[in-house]
Design a protein around this motif. Structure first.
Motif, short mmCIF file in Angstrom:
data_model
loop_
_atom_site.label_atom_id
_atom_site.label_comp_id
_atom_site.label_asym_id
_atom_site.label_seq_id
_atom_site.Cartn_x
_atom_site.Cartn_y
_atom_site.Cartn_z
N LYS A 228 0.83 -1.21 0.00
CA LYS A 228 0.00 0.00 0.00
C LYS A 228 0.87 1.26 0.00
CE LYS A 228 -4.34 -1.61 2.03
NZ LYS A 228 -5.39 -0.68 1.57
N ILE A 229 1.96 1.22 0.74
CA ILE A 229 2.86 2.39 0.73
C ILE A 229 3.46 2.59 -0.66
CG2 ILE A 229 5.05 3.32 1.64
CD1 ILE A 229 4.23 2.08 4.38
N LEU A 230 3.84 1.48 -1.30
CA LEU A 230 4.38 1.57 -2.67
C LEU A 230 3.38 2.28 -3.58
CD1 LEU A 230 6.65 0.42 -4.72
CD2 LEU A 230 4.98 -1.38 -5.18
N ASP A 235 5.69 10.48 -2.21
CA ASP A 235 7.09 10.43 -2.65
C ASP A 235 7.98 11.16 -1.65
OD1 ASP A 235 6.02 9.25 -4.85
OD2 ASP A 235 6.24 10.99 -6.17
N GLY A 236 9.15 10.60 -1.42
CA GLY A 236 10.13 11.26 -0.55
C GLY A 236 9.83 11.15 0.94
N GLU A 237 8.83 10.33 1.29
CA GLU A 237 8.46 10.23 2.72
C GLU A 237 8.93 8.92 3.34
OE1 GLU A 237 6.40 12.29 4.84
OE2 GLU A 237 6.64 13.88 3.36
N ILE A 238 8.94 8.94 4.69
CA ILE A 238 9.35 7.76 5.46
C ILE A 238 8.16 7.25 6.27
CG2 ILE A 238 10.76 7.05 7.45
CD1 ILE A 238 12.89 8.91 6.53
N TYR A 239 8.00 5.93 6.33
CA TYR A 239 6.89 5.35 7.08
C TYR A 239 7.36 4.23 8.00
CZ TYR A 239 4.12 7.75 3.55
OH TYR A 239 3.58 8.71 2.74
N ASN A 240 6.92 4.28 9.26
CA ASN A 240 7.15 3.14 10.17
C ASN A 240 6.25 1.99 9.74
OD1 ASN A 240 8.93 4.52 11.85
ND2 ASN A 240 7.38 5.07 13.37
N VAL A 241 6.81 0.77 9.79
CA VAL A 241 6.01 -0.42 9.52
C VAL A 241 6.19 -1.38 10.69
CG1 VAL A 241 5.70 -2.43 8.00
CG2 VAL A 241 6.26 -0.20 7.02
N SER A 289 0.84 5.97 13.52
CA SER A 289 -0.27 6.84 13.09
C SER A 289 -0.10 7.36 11.67
CB SER A 289 -0.45 8.04 14.00
OG SER A 289 0.06 7.84 15.25
N LYS A 290 1.12 7.77 11.32
CA LYS A 290 1.33 8.35 9.99
C LYS A 290 1.02 7.30 8.90
CE LYS A 290 4.95 10.19 6.99
NZ LYS A 290 6.35 10.63 6.86
#
Ligand code: UDP
Length: 318
Positions: A228-230, A235-241, A289-290
């Protein structure tokens, strides 16, 4: 879709899931390119290539004509292994990521997923647990873990630079202890070790004092999140998984696994073995949350369910 590190834990999952999506969901067929520096496994219907992403990628001789998506999960993630291969560990994060980002530019890809790590947070102070993406971790440059942690920080900076300078459609994920079937049983990660020992009737070895904590996210939850993040991430963001619940001490984890599978082989708290890198993070728990806001998906599999699934999978293999 190019999947690098396709022989690894996550690479196998991504290749298998895209094969499933291709066969059961998509109207028009998608081509999956499985790339690994080791002998490439995978479905014969996929294109398999031997590729060391640290070296210049010659797409012509590899027979690659087009790429729309890249999932770049090539890397060395096991502490025992990266302690033995520190230069290679840094290299794959820097040269490997650089080559992949350039490949993405060359083909004008739709989206690229790059893998950082929750290790970049180090041991956050108590006010920053659970930890958000904004938290800046303190990481030493000269410890046994630096090759991995600093490498991942460099990877993030490379992605940032490519986004700023070339508008690269790259998204970075920071996984928090993903686990499940297809993990290498001999990578010395905590859950494969515990499960392997239970199956062989040996006691579970907890390093240090056993109070260090982690959170564990079952692999299918992580894969859904990352796909889903893909597709939907910025673009250019960071996500905790990860799965923030429960944050569990490793000694408690050993007891939890034994209870869930109903096998009591005993738990021993031992000194850190020599092969294990020093300065491990003492607490780790994500604020997701993000990620949840962006993709509208939360982990579904509880720790108990996930442990049982993993145990049942390996019980038949070992
Ligand atoms: N650990 C342990 N016994 C093992 C392997 C690991 O007690 O057989 C501990 C290790 O000290 C760490 C946690 O389990 O606190 C997770 O270790 P792992 O190497 O799986 O991942 P990490 O989060 O350190 O990258």
């Amino acid at each position: 879709i190019l999947i690098t590190g396709s022989n690894g834990f996550l690479g196998r999952w991504f290749s298998d899931i895209f094969r499933h999506i291709d066969e059961n969901i998509l109207d028009s067929s998608c081509n999956i390119i499985c790339a690994d520096n080791n002998i490439v496994r995978g479905d014969t219907r996929d294109k398999s290539i031997v590729l060391n992403i640290c070296e210049k990628i010659d797409t012509k001789s590899l027979g690659i004509k087009n790429i729309d998506y890249i999932i770049n999960c090539a890397g060395i993630a096991s502490p025992k292994i990266y302690k033995n291969y520190p230069v290679e560990t840094l290299d794959v994060s820097y040269s490997g990521t650089k080559n992949i980002l350039e490949l993405g530019r060359k083909f004008g890809v739709e989206s690229i997923l790059c893998f950082s790590s929750s290790e970049v947070y180090g041991t956050p102070d108590i006010d920053n647990i659970p930890t958000t993406e904004e938290y800046i971790g303190l990481i030493p440059t000269m410890s046994d873990r630096s090759c991995y942690d600093i490498g991942k920080k460099v990877l993030e900076t490379l992605c940032h630079v490519h986004y700023e300078k070339y508008q690269s459609p790259v998204k970075v994920v920071r996984p928090f202890n993903l686990y499940g079937p297809k993990m290498g049983l001999h990578d010395n990660r905590v859950l494969p070790n515990f499960i392997d020992n239970i199956i062989k009737g040996k006691s579970l070895k907890v390093y240090g004092d056993g109070n260090q904590t982690r959170t564990f996210c079952y692999v299918t939850d992580a894969i859904v999140t990352m796909i889903k993040i893909l597709l939907m991430g910025k673009d250019g963001e960071i996500y905790n998984v990860g799965n923030p619940k429960p944050e569990i001490g490793i000694k408690d984890l050993a007891e939890e696994v034994s209870n869930v599978v109903n096998k009591n082989v005993g738990v021993e708290v031992i000194d850190y073995p020599n092969f294990y890198p020093s300065d491990e993070p003492l607490r780790r728990c994500p604020d997701i949350s993000k990620t949840v806001l962006c993709i509208n998906y939360k982990p579904q599999i509880s720790l108990q369910e996930g442990l049982l699934k993993m145990y049942n999978h390996y019980k038949e293999k070992v």
